[in-house]
Design a protein around this motif. Structure first.
Motif, PDB file in Angstrom:
ATOM      1  N   LEU A   1       0.839  -1.198   0.000  1.00 42.96           N
ATOM      2  CA  LEU A   1       0.000   0.000   0.000  1.00 42.96           C
ATOM      3  C   LEU A   1       0.874   1.247   0.000  1.00 42.96           C
ATOM      4  N   GLU A   2       0.247   2.402  -0.251  1.00 40.75           N
ATOM      5  CA  GLU A   2       0.998   3.659  -0.321  1.00 40.75           C
ATOM      6  C   GLU A   2       1.749   3.938   0.980  1.00 40.75           C
ATOM      7  N   SER A   3       1.108   3.683   2.099  1.00 41.46           N
ATOM      8  CA  SER A   3       1.742   3.980   3.394  1.00 41.46           C
ATOM      9  C   SER A   3       2.984   3.125   3.607  1.00 41.46           C
ATOM     10  N   GLU A   4       2.948   1.881   3.140  1.00 47.84           N
ATOM     11  CA  GLU A   4       4.104   1.000   3.304  1.00 47.84           C
ATOM     12  C   GLU A   4       5.255   1.428   2.403  1.00 47.84           C
ATOM     13  N   ILE A   5       4.933   1.947   1.244  1.00 51.34           N
ATOM     14  CA  ILE A   5       5.987   2.466   0.359  1.00 51.34           C
ATOM     15  C   ILE A   5       6.679   3.654   1.013  1.00 51.34           C
ATOM     16  N   VAL A   6       5.910   4.491   1.678  1.00 53.03           N
ATOM     17  CA  VAL A   6       6.467   5.704   2.296  1.00 53.03           C
ATOM     18  C   VAL A   6       7.269   5.370   3.541  1.00 53.03           C
ATOM     19  N   PHE A   7       6.734   4.520   4.420  1.00 53.42           N
ATOM     20  CA  PHE A   7       7.349   4.282   5.726  1.00 53.42           C
ATOM     21  C   PHE A   7       8.211   3.028   5.781  1.00 53.42           C
ATOM     22  N   GLY A   8       8.231   2.247   4.717  1.00 53.02           N
ATOM     23  CA  GLY A   8       9.084   1.060   4.688  1.00 53.02           C
ATOM     24  C   GLY A   8       8.288  -0.212   4.502  1.00 53.02           C
ATOM     25  N   THR A   9       8.847  -1.140   3.722  1.00 50.51           N
ATOM     26  CA  THR A   9       8.113  -2.360   3.360  1.00 50.51           C
ATOM     27  C   THR A   9       8.665  -3.611   4.030  1.00 50.51           C
ATOM     28  N   VAL A  10       9.720  -3.470   4.848  1.00 50.85           N
ATOM     29  CA  VAL A  10      10.364  -4.641   5.437  1.00 50.85           C
ATOM     30  C   VAL A  10       9.406  -5.414   6.330  1.00 50.85           C
ATOM     31  N   ASP A  11       8.648  -4.701   7.178  1.00 49.21           N
ATOM     32  CA  ASP A  11       7.738  -5.389   8.097  1.00 49.21           C
ATOM     33  C   ASP A  11       6.681  -6.190   7.343  1.00 49.21           C
ATOM     34  N   ARG A  12       6.144  -5.619   6.280  1.00 47.86           N
ATOM     35  CA  ARG A  12       5.133  -6.310   5.497  1.00 47.86           C
ATOM     36  C   ARG A  12       5.733  -7.543   4.813  1.00 47.86           C
ATOM     37  N   LEU A  13       6.933  -7.392   4.264  1.00 46.07           N
ATOM     38  CA  LEU A  13       7.594  -8.519   3.609  1.00 46.07           C
ATOM     39  C   LEU A  13       7.896  -9.623   4.621  1.00 46.07           C
ATOM     40  N   ARG A  14       8.387  -9.250   5.800  1.00 49.46           N
ATOM     41  CA  ARG A  14       8.686 -10.244   6.837  1.00 49.46           C
ATOM     42  C   ARG A  14       7.424 -10.999   7.244  1.00 49.46           C
ATOM     43  N   GLU A  15       6.313 -10.268   7.358  1.00 48.27           N
ATOM     44  CA  GLU A  15       5.047 -10.895   7.745  1.00 48.27           C
ATOM     45  C   GLU A  15       4.621 -11.976   6.748  1.00 48.27           C
ATOM     46  N   VAL A  16       4.703 -11.647   5.456  1.00 51.50           N
ATOM     47  CA  VAL A  16       4.266 -12.607   4.436  1.00 51.50           C
ATOM     48  C   VAL A  16       5.250 -13.774   4.335  1.00 51.50           C
ATOM     49  N   VAL A  17       6.552 -13.487   4.430  1.00 51.36           N
ATOM     50  CA  VAL A  17       7.553 -14.552   4.375  1.00 51.36           C
ATOM     51  C   VAL A  17       7.365 -15.520   5.535  1.00 51.36           C
ATOM     52  N   ASN A  18       7.114 -15.011   6.723  1.00 48.12           N
ATOM     53  CA  ASN A  18       6.910 -15.865   7.885  1.00 48.12           C
ATOM     54  C   ASN A  18       5.673 -16.742   7.710  1.00 48.12           C
ATOM     55  N   THR A  19       4.634 -16.185   7.120  1.00 44.71           N
ATOM     56  CA  THR A  19       3.420 -16.964   6.865  1.00 44.71           C
ATOM     57  C   THR A  19       3.688 -18.076   5.863  1.00 44.71           C
ATOM     58  N   LEU A  20       4.397 -17.735   4.780  1.00 46.15           N
ATOM     59  CA  LEU A  20       4.688 -18.741   3.755  1.00 46.15           C
ATOM     60  C   LEU A  20       5.652 -19.810   4.256  1.00 46.15           C
ATOM     61  N   SER A  21       6.501 -19.468   5.210  1.00 49.23           N
ATOM     62  CA  SER A  21       7.500 -20.422   5.690  1.00 49.23           C
ATOM     63  C   SER A  21       6.868 -21.623   6.385  1.00 49.23           C
ATOM     64  N   THR A  22       5.615 -21.488   6.816  1.00 50.23           N
ATOM     65  CA  THR A  22       4.936 -22.611   7.453  1.00 50.23           C
ATOM     66  C   THR A  22       4.687 -23.757   6.473  1.00 50.23           C
ATOM     67  N   SER A  23       4.729 -23.475   5.169  1.00 52.90           N
ATOM     68  CA  SER A  23       4.543 -24.522   4.168  1.00 52.90           C
ATOM     69  C   SER A  23       5.777 -25.397   4.016  1.00 52.90           C
ATOM     70  N   LYS A  24       6.892 -24.992   4.632  1.00 52.66           N
ATOM     71  CA  LYS A  24       8.162 -25.718   4.576  1.00 52.66           C
ATOM     72  C   LYS A  24       8.782 -25.739   3.176  1.00 52.66           C
ATOM     73  N   LYS A  25       8.265 -24.894   2.287  1.00 60.15           N
ATOM     74  CA  LYS A  25       8.828 -24.797   0.945  1.00 60.15           C
ATOM     75  C   LYS A  25       9.774 -23.598   0.881  1.00 60.15           C
ATOM     76  N   PRO A  26      10.859 -23.679   0.111  1.00 62.26           N
ATOM     77  CA  PRO A  26      11.703 -22.499  -0.098  1.00 62.26           C
ATOM     78  C   PRO A  26      10.910 -21.393  -0.783  1.00 62.26           C
ATOM     79  N   ILE A  27      11.341 -20.158  -0.578  1.00 63.28           N
ATOM     80  CA  ILE A  27      10.611 -18.993  -1.072  1.00 63.28           C
ATOM     81  C   ILE A  27      11.506 -18.186  -2.004  1.00 63.28           C
TER      82      ILE A  27
END
Length: 377
Positions: A56-82
């Motif tokens: 979203l626009e706010s994440e572009i302005v204030f930083g996207t690392v937290d959002r990326l970490r959130e999604v990566v952590n969710t996907l990591s539960t599948s035990k598949k490489p990302i």
């Protein structure tokens, strides 16, 4: 950077090209780090599961690392490489994203769309995958299989069929295989069903497109002395005779068609060779989609493409829906995406023996339908 690099209305961007490679390997989660538009465009073209951070626009302005970490952590539960695929806006901000996936089995691919076209992005993806050859792997790799290609499924099936008939195992399919098989490494030698999508993996022995097939089979026989290429050569000969017979039957009633071809270089050269061999056609327009084309001009500006086609007054256009819409009164056969002229569900090849036959069959039917339509008017 070349100021004209991204001026390209008829061919996808580098990010989509990288995505087409990564998404071809099952067992690998592909995460697009960008806006919803950067997700839905490749998702609609590739028609395979993908994931996105939906920035979203706010994440572009204030930083996207937290959002990326959130999604990566969710996907990591599948035990598949990302595979995290960066897009234009996060790339332009220059944000350090490394902290978002530390400790995860993750590949980061920085191939934003502004780097170029499909081919540039695919090259970056292959480089980041780090595919190595292994002398212990038997057989050959099949290259040039891209999810963006209208014919990828049929090409893969046909290449596997011909290799099986010759008694040569398939080691790795680039890029449509399992990630687990990819990590085992590739065989030393490679054949291609579409040389305009090169992975750079292994020693290239040649193309499986119909005009090149006999030469490629001869090289395979040199590398694999126990292979039996004679059945394939006999099949090629019978197909060649049938194609001459069918095209001659057409030419008894109609003049050789003038043809305009707009496609990736390998398919354009294939189409030209087939039309000249079996119809004696004049092919005054040949334009390549890929920037690295060596023997025909590269062009993706639709205005220029349409102008060249109109100036040649062709009887048949081999290209995409863009060319078909630009010259709606000319017979059209789709050989490059997008092709919205027909519903395509079956695994149609353009490579191999069946691919050569299918191409010519479609050309003949397209020309006959066009001639009949004009006669009715």
């Amino acid at each position: 950077m070349d100021e004209g690099l991204c001026t390209n209305p008829v061919w996808p961007c580098a990010m989509t090209g990288a995505c087409s490679v990564l998404a071809g390997f099952s067992g690998l989660n592909v995460l697009i780090h960008g806006s919803s538009g950067c997700y839905y465009y490749p998702r609609s073209l590739l028609k395979v599961p993908l994931f996105s951070t939906y920035l979203l626009e706010s994440e572009i302005v204030f930083g996207t690392v937290d959002r990326l970490r959130e999604v990566v952590n969710t996907l990591s539960t599948s035990k598949k490489p990302i595979a995290v695929l960066n897009t234009c806006i996060p790339a332009l901000t220059g944000e350090d994203l490394s902290g978002a996936f530390s400790g995860q089995e993750t590949i980061f691919i920085d191939a934003p769309g502004f780097l170029g076209n499909v081919e540039e992005g695919a090259k970056i993806a292959f480089e980041r995958l780090g595919i190595e050859t292994d002398a212990s792997r038997e057989g050959v790799n099949i290259d040039g299989v891209s999810l963006l290609d209208l014919f990828w499924r049929g090409n893969l099936h046909e290449a596997q069929r011909l290799l099986t008939e010759m008694g040569i195992p398939t080691a790795l399919c680039l890029a449509k295989d399992s990630y687990e098989n990819l990590r085992k490494g590739a065989a030393l030698h490679t054949v291609s069903v579409n040389p305009s999508y090169p992975s750079g993996v292994g020693t290239m022995l040649g193309s499986f497109l119909f005009p090149d097939l006999k030469e490629t089979c001869a090289k395979l026989a040199d590398i694999f002395p126990n292979a039996d290429i004679e059945p394939v050569l006999e099949e090629w000969k019978r197909a060649d005779e049938q194609l001459f017979y069918s095209s001659d039957k057409y030419l008894r009633k109609y003049e050789p068609p003038v043809v305009a071809v707009c496609a990736q270089e390998s398919y354009a050269l294939f189409a030209k060779a087939m039309m000249e061999r079996y119809f004696g056609s004049d092919v005054p327009v040949m334009l390549a989609r890929n920037r690295d084309a060596e023997s025909i001009p590269f062009e993706t500006d639709l205005t220029k493409i349409a102008g060249q086609i109109a100036g040649s007054n062709p009887d048949l256009i081999l290209g995409s829906t863009f060319e078909a819409n630009a010259c709606p009164n000319t017979a059209f056969l789709g050989i490059t995406p997008p092709d919205r002229s027909r519903v395509s569900i079956a695994a149609r090849p353009i490579a191999g023996i069946e691919g050569g036959i299918m191409f010519m069959e479609n050309v003949l039917n397209t020309l006959i339908d066009s001639a009949s339509s004009k006669q009715k008017k």
